[in-house]
Design a protein around this motif. Structure first.
Motif, PDB file in Angstrom:
ATOM      1  N   MET A   1       0.741  -1.324   0.046  1.00  0.00           N
ATOM      2  CA  MET A   1       0.012  -0.091  -0.077  1.00  0.00           C
ATOM      3  C   MET A   1       0.844   1.084   0.013  1.00  0.00           C
ATOM      4  N   LYS A   2       0.585   2.252  -0.960  1.00  0.00           N
ATOM      5  CA  LYS A   2       1.167   3.471  -0.970  1.00  0.00           C
ATOM      6  C   LYS A   2       0.777   4.195   0.226  1.00  0.00           C
ATOM      7  N   ILE A   3       1.608   4.985   1.089  1.00  0.00           N
ATOM      8  CA  ILE A   3       1.550   5.827   2.047  1.00  0.00           C
ATOM      9  C   ILE A   3       1.721   7.190   1.669  1.00  0.00           C
ATOM     10  N   ASN A   4       0.547   7.973   2.303  1.00  0.00           N
ATOM     11  CA  ASN A   4       0.637   9.460   1.867  1.00  0.00           C
ATOM     12  C   ASN A   4       1.705   9.842   3.000  1.00  0.00           C
ATOM     13  N   TYR A   5       2.681  10.101   2.896  1.00  0.00           N
ATOM     14  CA  TYR A   5       3.907  10.475   3.910  1.00  0.00           C
ATOM     15  C   TYR A   5       3.712  11.972   3.955  1.00  0.00           C
ATOM     16  N   LYS A   6       3.069  12.697   3.184  1.00  0.00           N
ATOM     17  CA  LYS A   6       2.997  14.184   3.347  1.00  0.00           C
ATOM     18  C   LYS A   6       1.798  14.310   4.312  1.00  0.00           C
ATOM     19  N   ALA A   7       0.910  13.702   4.417  1.00  0.00           N
ATOM     20  CA  ALA A   7      -0.145  13.697   5.149  1.00  0.00           C
ATOM     21  C   ALA A   7       0.266  13.349   6.473  1.00  0.00           C
ATOM     22  N   ILE A   8       1.047  12.219   6.762  1.00  0.00           N
ATOM     23  CA  ILE A   8       1.298  11.802   7.925  1.00  0.00           C
ATOM     24  C   ILE A   8       2.350  12.910   8.750  1.00  0.00           C
ATOM     25  N   ILE A   9       3.276  13.394   7.879  1.00  0.00           N
ATOM     26  CA  ILE A   9       4.158  14.424   8.412  1.00  0.00           C
ATOM     27  C   ILE A   9       3.362  15.527   8.966  1.00  0.00           C
ATOM     28  N   LYS A  10       2.303  16.102   8.190  1.00  0.00           N
ATOM     29  CA  LYS A  10       1.448  17.202   8.640  1.00  0.00           C
ATOM     30  C   LYS A  10       0.711  17.151   9.844  1.00  0.00           C
ATOM     31  N   ILE A  11       0.160  15.794   9.803  1.00  0.00           N
ATOM     32  CA  ILE A  11      -0.733  15.518  11.079  1.00  0.00           C
ATOM     33  C   ILE A  11       0.084  15.153  12.248  1.00  0.00           C
ATOM     34  N   LEU A  12       1.126  14.687  12.301  1.00  0.00           N
ATOM     35  CA  LEU A  12       2.245  14.190  13.346  1.00  0.00           C
ATOM     36  C   LEU A  12       2.732  15.713  13.685  1.00  0.00           C
ATOM     37  N   GLY A  13       2.945  16.688  12.936  1.00  0.00           N
ATOM     38  CA  GLY A  13       3.575  17.858  13.280  1.00  0.00           C
ATOM     39  C   GLY A  13       2.753  18.901  13.791  1.00  0.00           C
ATOM     40  N   MET A  14       1.427  18.688  13.314  1.00  0.00           N
ATOM     41  CA  MET A  14       0.272  19.437  14.362  1.00  0.00           C
ATOM     42  C   MET A  14       0.142  18.928  15.644  1.00  0.00           C
ATOM     43  N   LEU A  15       0.231  17.559  15.716  1.00  0.00           N
ATOM     44  CA  LEU A  15      -0.024  16.918  17.073  1.00  0.00           C
ATOM     45  C   LEU A  15       1.161  17.400  17.814  1.00  0.00           C
ATOM     46  N   THR A  16       2.466  17.410  17.331  1.00  0.00           N
ATOM     47  CA  THR A  16       3.722  17.990  18.092  1.00  0.00           C
ATOM     48  C   THR A  16       3.414  19.044  18.729  1.00  0.00           C
ATOM     49  N   LEU A  17       2.824  19.967  17.691  1.00  0.00           N
ATOM     50  CA  LEU A  17       2.825  21.728  18.190  1.00  0.00           C
ATOM     51  C   LEU A  17       1.730  21.617  19.252  1.00  0.00           C
ATOM     52  N   ILE A  18       0.624  20.796  19.168  1.00  0.00           N
ATOM     53  CA  ILE A  18      -0.571  21.048  20.141  1.00  0.00           C
ATOM     54  C   ILE A  18      -0.062  20.317  21.602  1.00  0.00           C
ATOM     55  N   GLU A  19       0.754  19.391  21.456  1.00  0.00           N
ATOM     56  CA  GLU A  19       1.282  18.899  22.775  1.00  0.00           C
ATOM     57  C   GLU A  19       2.357  19.610  23.452  1.00  0.00           C
ATOM     58  N   GLY A  20       3.082  20.394  22.393  1.00  0.00           N
ATOM     59  CA  GLY A  20       3.944  21.287  23.067  1.00  0.00           C
ATOM     60  C   GLY A  20       3.199  22.509  23.839  1.00  0.00           C
ATOM     61  N   LEU A  21       2.214  23.167  22.902  1.00  0.00           N
ATOM     62  CA  LEU A  21       1.446  24.216  23.736  1.00  0.00           C
ATOM     63  C   LEU A  21       0.995  23.906  24.975  1.00  0.00           C
ATOM     64  N   PHE A  22       0.517  22.650  25.220  1.00  0.00           N
ATOM     65  CA  PHE A  22      -0.514  22.100  26.318  1.00  0.00           C
ATOM     66  C   PHE A  22       0.745  21.946  27.345  1.00  0.00           C
ATOM     67  N   MET A  23       1.700  21.694  27.137  1.00  0.00           N
ATOM     68  CA  MET A  23       3.051  21.392  28.235  1.00  0.00           C
ATOM     69  C   MET A  23       3.308  22.784  28.982  1.00  0.00           C
ATOM     70  N   PHE A  24       3.015  23.768  28.019  1.00  0.00           N
ATOM     71  CA  PHE A  24       3.765  25.002  28.534  1.00  0.00           C
ATOM     72  C   PHE A  24       3.001  25.509  29.980  1.00  0.00           C
ATOM     73  N   PRO A  25       1.791  25.499  30.212  1.00  0.00           N
ATOM     74  CA  PRO A  25       0.982  25.686  31.500  1.00  0.00           C
ATOM     75  C   PRO A  25       1.717  24.894  32.539  1.00  0.00           C
ATOM     76  N   CYS A  26       2.009  23.568  32.317  1.00  0.00           N
ATOM     77  CA  CYS A  26       2.766  22.878  33.528  1.00  0.00           C
ATOM     78  C   CYS A  26       3.969  23.285  33.762  1.00  0.00           C
ATOM     79  N   VAL A  27       4.659  24.022  32.731  1.00  0.00           N
ATOM     80  CA  VAL A  27       6.195  24.497  33.143  1.00  0.00           C
ATOM     81  C   VAL A  27       5.815  25.600  33.977  1.00  0.00           C
ATOM     82  N   ILE A  28       4.901  26.462  33.924  1.00  0.00           N
ATOM     83  CA  ILE A  28       4.529  27.543  34.821  1.00  0.00           C
ATOM     84  C   ILE A  28       4.035  27.079  36.289  1.00  0.00           C
TER      85      ILE A  28
END
Length: 490
Positions: A1-28
């Motif tokens: 099966m051909k995998i749409n790597y662009k889609a995976i990179i973009k979605i995982l990138g957005m998940l990474t950003l969201i998790e990073g943002l939600f970690m910041f209040p914990c830092v405070i």
């Protein structure tokens, strides 16, 4: 099966950003409490995640993501495994000596809203307890549903991605554009969270414990109980608030959509809601009578109060406890664990089979008996005034048997720890249903630290499979999935 790597990179990138943002209040919080090691782990992880997500968001120019349906299952499974890996990093580098497998277990238990632990809650820094509660909140309604509904302008607007995360019976009440429905679901989810937080702060709780409780109970992940805050959950006010909002979050959120549209007659006639509330009422009465007759409780009123809390905890798959239910009569415990198999409503934050599937399954059994008596009878399975299609009925039957099959495999794999059969079976059920409870050694707190690291990996599989309702992860192990345009014969 051909995998749409662009889609995976973009979605995982957005998940990474969201998790990073939600970690910041914990830092405070870490800075305020002077938890330097844990705060440093959160800060570094947060900055790295935000940077990676920002680069992918701004520098990698992808067109609007177009996915084939089978790719969405791969993305759903990959996203949950990846999100949990990111979530485990702060636990691992907080200098408490936790193994990475245990840290990964904690992150999976957080995102899957199972709420159990292999670590002593009193040993976990408070900033990481807050991160764990935020993981509960993120995983409650679904991290991919969040991406599809809240961030469609980023090119992630594919309904099948969200449906791969929450498969099952679909409602005709859903909006034609899934992002609009997803926005409503998350607005409702957020409003309920804020209201519960405010009510808890107005009571005896400080803002920190109110935040932990609101995030964990509204996502039906349970409660984060430590030696310092355990007394709060004995208060009637706190119990009542947690109970009410746990029930609300275990109900089908589409009911709220109909209520906003003013369709109150449909809300009242909704068979899943009626059956869900009826099960709670009947189970509470039966357990209360059992507790009174067995002499476990001298006060029938106290038996009703504790029974109601425990019934809601189990059927919602929250897994919190208000009493030592391990010491209750076997009849009461049996009812509680049967409730684990039922779970809450569809399109809710609850796990397990879901009420609507159980209703359809029993209607299919009833029709089977009638056909034995009247072989020529042609009778459709009805949900209210609507007919259940043959494909939906077949999907429900397949889902239930697949659920039982994976549950039995989980029991076999966990049995290698050579713990008691009661502990092994109830642990597999508690984890697979995303409730996080079990009998005997695990106890009321949902502590699974007695299992070895191999079993902990097995348990992470059970939790993710249960959260994704099996299909997104099981399909990856079939040959037909990887062979394009080729299906094996049965």
């Amino acid at each position: 099966m051909k995998i749409n790597y662009k889609a995976i990179i973009k979605i995982l990138g957005m998940l990474t950003l969201i998790e990073g943002l939600f970690m910041f209040p914990c830092v405070i919080v870490a800075l305020n409490l002077e938890e330097w090691a844990a705060g440093g782990s959160l800060f570094v992880t947060s900055i790295v995640c935000i940077s990676i997500g920002f680069v992918i968001r701004t520098q990698l120019k992808f067109d609007k993501i177009k996915l084939k349906f089978r790719e969405t299952f791969f993305i759903a499974c990959t996203s949950w495994v990846y999100a949990s890996l990111i979530g485990a990093i702060p636990f691992y580098f907080c200098k408490q000596g936790f193994s990475f497998v245990s840290c990964y277990f904690e992150a999976v238990a957080g995102f899957s809203t199972t709420g159990c632990s292999v670590l002593n809650a009193d040993m976990i820094p408070q900033c990481l307890l807050m991160w764990r509660a935020l993981c509960h909140w993120l995983g409650g309604m679904g991290i991919l549903v969040l991406l599809v509904s809240v961030f469609p302008l980023w090119g992630i607007n594919n309904q099948s991605v969200a449906l791969a995360e929450t498969p099952g019976l679909q409602s005709e009440k859903l909006a034609a554009k899934y992002s609009d429905t997803g926005k409503f679901l998350y607005k409702s989810y957020t409003i309920l969270s804020i209201v519960e937080f405010i009510l808890l702060v107005l009571g005896p709780m400080d803002w920190f414990n109110a935040l932990l409780t609101a995030c964990s109970s509204i996502s039906t992940a349970g409660l984060i109980v430590t030696s310092s805050n355990a007394w709060m959950y004995d208060l009637l006010y706190v119990r009542a608030i947690v109970l009410i909002f746990t029930i609300l979050s275990s109900m089908n959120f589409i009911v709220y959509f109909m209520a906003v549209k003013g369709k109150w007659s449909e809300v009242i006639k909704n068979i899943e809601t009626r059956v869900f509330l009826s099960i709670i009422a009947v189970a509470t009465i039966l357990i209360s009578i059992s507790l009174k007759l067995s002499g476990t409780y001298s006060s029938f009123w106290q038996a009703i109060k504790d029974s109601l809390c425990q019934v809601v905890s189990f059927i919602s798959t929250s897994g919190f406890y208000v009493n030592e239910y391990n010491n209750w009569p076997s009849f009461a415990i049996m009812i509680l664990f049967l409730l684990l198999l039922v779970g809450g409503c569809s399109f809710s934050t609850s796990g397990s089979l879901k009420v609507i599937r159980v209703v359809i399954f029993f209607k299919l059994i009833k029709r089977g008996f009638l056909k034995q008596i009247h072989p020529r009878m042609v009778r459709a399975v009805m949900l209210g005034d609507k007919t259940v299609s043959s494909s939906s009925a077949s999907a429900v039957t397949t889902h239930i048997f697949l659920y039982l099959g994976i549950f039995m495999i989980g029991c076999i794999l966990l049995s290698f720890n050579n713990l008691s059969m009661e502990t092994t079976i109830t642990s597999a059920l508690g984890l697979f249903s995303n409730t996080g409870v079990a009998l005997n050694g695990v106890g009321n707190f949902g502590y699974f630290g007695m299992f070895n690291q191999f079993s902990q990996l097995v348990m992470t599989f059970l939790m993710i499979a249960g959260r994704l309702e099996m299909y997104a992860i099981i399909i990856l192990f079939t040959k037909s999935f990887w062979k394009h345009n080729k299906a094996n014969t049965i």
